[in-house]
Design an enzyme around this catalytic site. Sequence first.
Site, PDB file in Angstrom:
ATOM      1  N   ASP A 129       0.276  -7.378   1.558  1.00 53.99           N
ATOM      2  CA  ASP A 129       0.606  -6.525   1.503  1.00 53.99           C
ATOM      3  C   ASP A 129       2.791  -6.466   1.449  1.00 53.99           C
ATOM      4  OD1 ASP A 129       0.224  -4.083   1.811  1.00 53.99           O
ATOM      5  OD2 ASP A 129       0.314  -3.390   4.216  1.00 53.99           O
ATOM      6  N   SER A 162       4.788   3.273   7.561  1.00 58.35           N
ATOM      7  CA  SER A 162       3.958   1.719   6.742  1.00 58.35           C
ATOM      8  C   SER A 162       4.996   0.778   5.518  1.00 58.35           C
ATOM      9  CB  SER A 162       3.046   2.582   6.097  1.00 58.35           C
ATOM     10  OG  SER A 162       1.849   2.177   7.101  1.00 58.35           O
ATOM     11  N   HIS A 169       0.604  -1.115   0.140  1.00 52.47           N
ATOM     12  CA  HIS A 169       0.280  -0.329  -0.198  1.00 52.47           C
ATOM     13  C   HIS A 169       0.634   1.486  -0.079  1.00 52.47           C
ATOM     14  CE1 HIS A 169       0.499   0.050   4.255  1.00 52.47           C
ATOM     15  NE2 HIS A 169       0.543   1.179   4.452  1.00 52.47           N
TER      16      HIS A 169
END
Lengths: 199, 299
Positions: free
Chosen positions: A86, A158, A52
């Site tokens: 992910d 992230s 992402h």
Amino acid sequence: MDVGARPHPLTSDLADVVGRLRENTVEMRSRGRASGSGIIWRADGLIATSAHVVADAEPVRPGAQVVLADGRRLPATLVAWDRKLDLALLRVEARDLPAALIGDSDRLRAGELVLAVGHPFGLIGAVVTGVVHAAPALGRHAGPRWVQADLRLAPGNSGGPMADAGGRVVGVNAMIVGRLALAVPSRVVEAFAMRCAPR
Amino acid sequence: MQTLLSLSNDLASAVERAARAVVTVHARPRLPSTGVLWRPGIVVTAEHTVRVDEEIRVALSDGPAAPATLVGRDPGTDLAVLRIGESDRLAAEIGDSAELKVGNLVLAVGYGPRASWGVVSAVGGAWRTWRGGEVDRLLRVDLVLYPGFSGGPLVDASGKVAGLVTSGLSRQLELAVPTSTVTRVVEELLATGRVSRGYLGVGLQSVALPEALRRLAPGAGTRGLIVVSIEADGPAARAGLMLGDVLVALEGTPLHDPGDVPAAIAGRRVGTTVTVSLVRGGAPLDLTVTLGERPSRRR
């Protein structure tokens, strides 16, 4: 006692580990904007990050760039990505990069120290410390098992590393659920890298 | 590197050691809570997580959930005691909360085991909870109490239990009930099934004491407590207290605020007598009251 003359060995240990981990951490940019963090997975230019961070509707945002800790900006190409895991792998044209030490996420114990480095809110190389909340086998979420940590992450973390007290990367920071930090276990990342980018 | 690694190992070992005596308590819908095997066969958990009196199930760290019986509850300190069938399992190693200092590293352990870490952020003296219970020490911790952690142990870096964490005693603060309070409540619940608190049976309001009255009643402070309601046939009524009496001291301790009364009698057992000094119709008077038990209002 000579208070304050010397820092506690714990402090200098922590500074050493953090210093090394910051060199292993890169900033991911696309269209000239920071989009998250990444990890130098191999010295030959393989970068691991969260799917992402590099992609949304399209497989990869155009103009992806990787900023190394020493300030170098390198264009990156997508090697593989998997929305379910992910995870994404990118390659930059470079050699002898400071690759991260890879730890074993299956051997994590609840309560052991973990730290994360990332670029939340544009702060370069910000570090947070915490402990393993639960070993990966306990993950209640479907799909990949997560490393769950009692660690205060922010959105820019992230794709960045979650590491143990030895500075070994045990996960790729993926999301925050409640006040828990969830990371894709290093075992899963390594298997993905072996599959998509064999040495 | 060695110091950091050994701290990390110590913390993980502390969680592991504590986790052997950590249980999962199924006593409310959906989310289970945590409990501590305080003694062989005896589990302590947070009272607010025990929403049923029957069909409670408890799972040891490595076993399936098995039926448990409710020994008793003390809503005041947010503690409940359960008895489980298996009694040969080693109980938790209980430490002394009084040894905790501000800044000490601590962990909270939830069923699983799951861990959360932080430091002791404040310690203080005895305090009274909003639910009316007497807690020996204030123990505030800086750590996240994740869902289901209530009733679990607060653990020091060596793995000894230093308290019981609960979110039921404060909305804002993360608090732990000290081990001495837990042990006291466990003993009382095992002996009698409940924690009884001395009770007068009066409604009181603080009033300023005029100088003239103060001179009449030695030991009085600047304020007194006027009786505005009295429970029929309650302990105070039986001792002869009347509406309009102004209480000035209890066992020689001046009374300024209605909260001073429970504070003065909470530690005293039901059936003991206390001397209440008061002013009635401008004249001082001492009455002896036999403390009764607070009528149960629960469930």
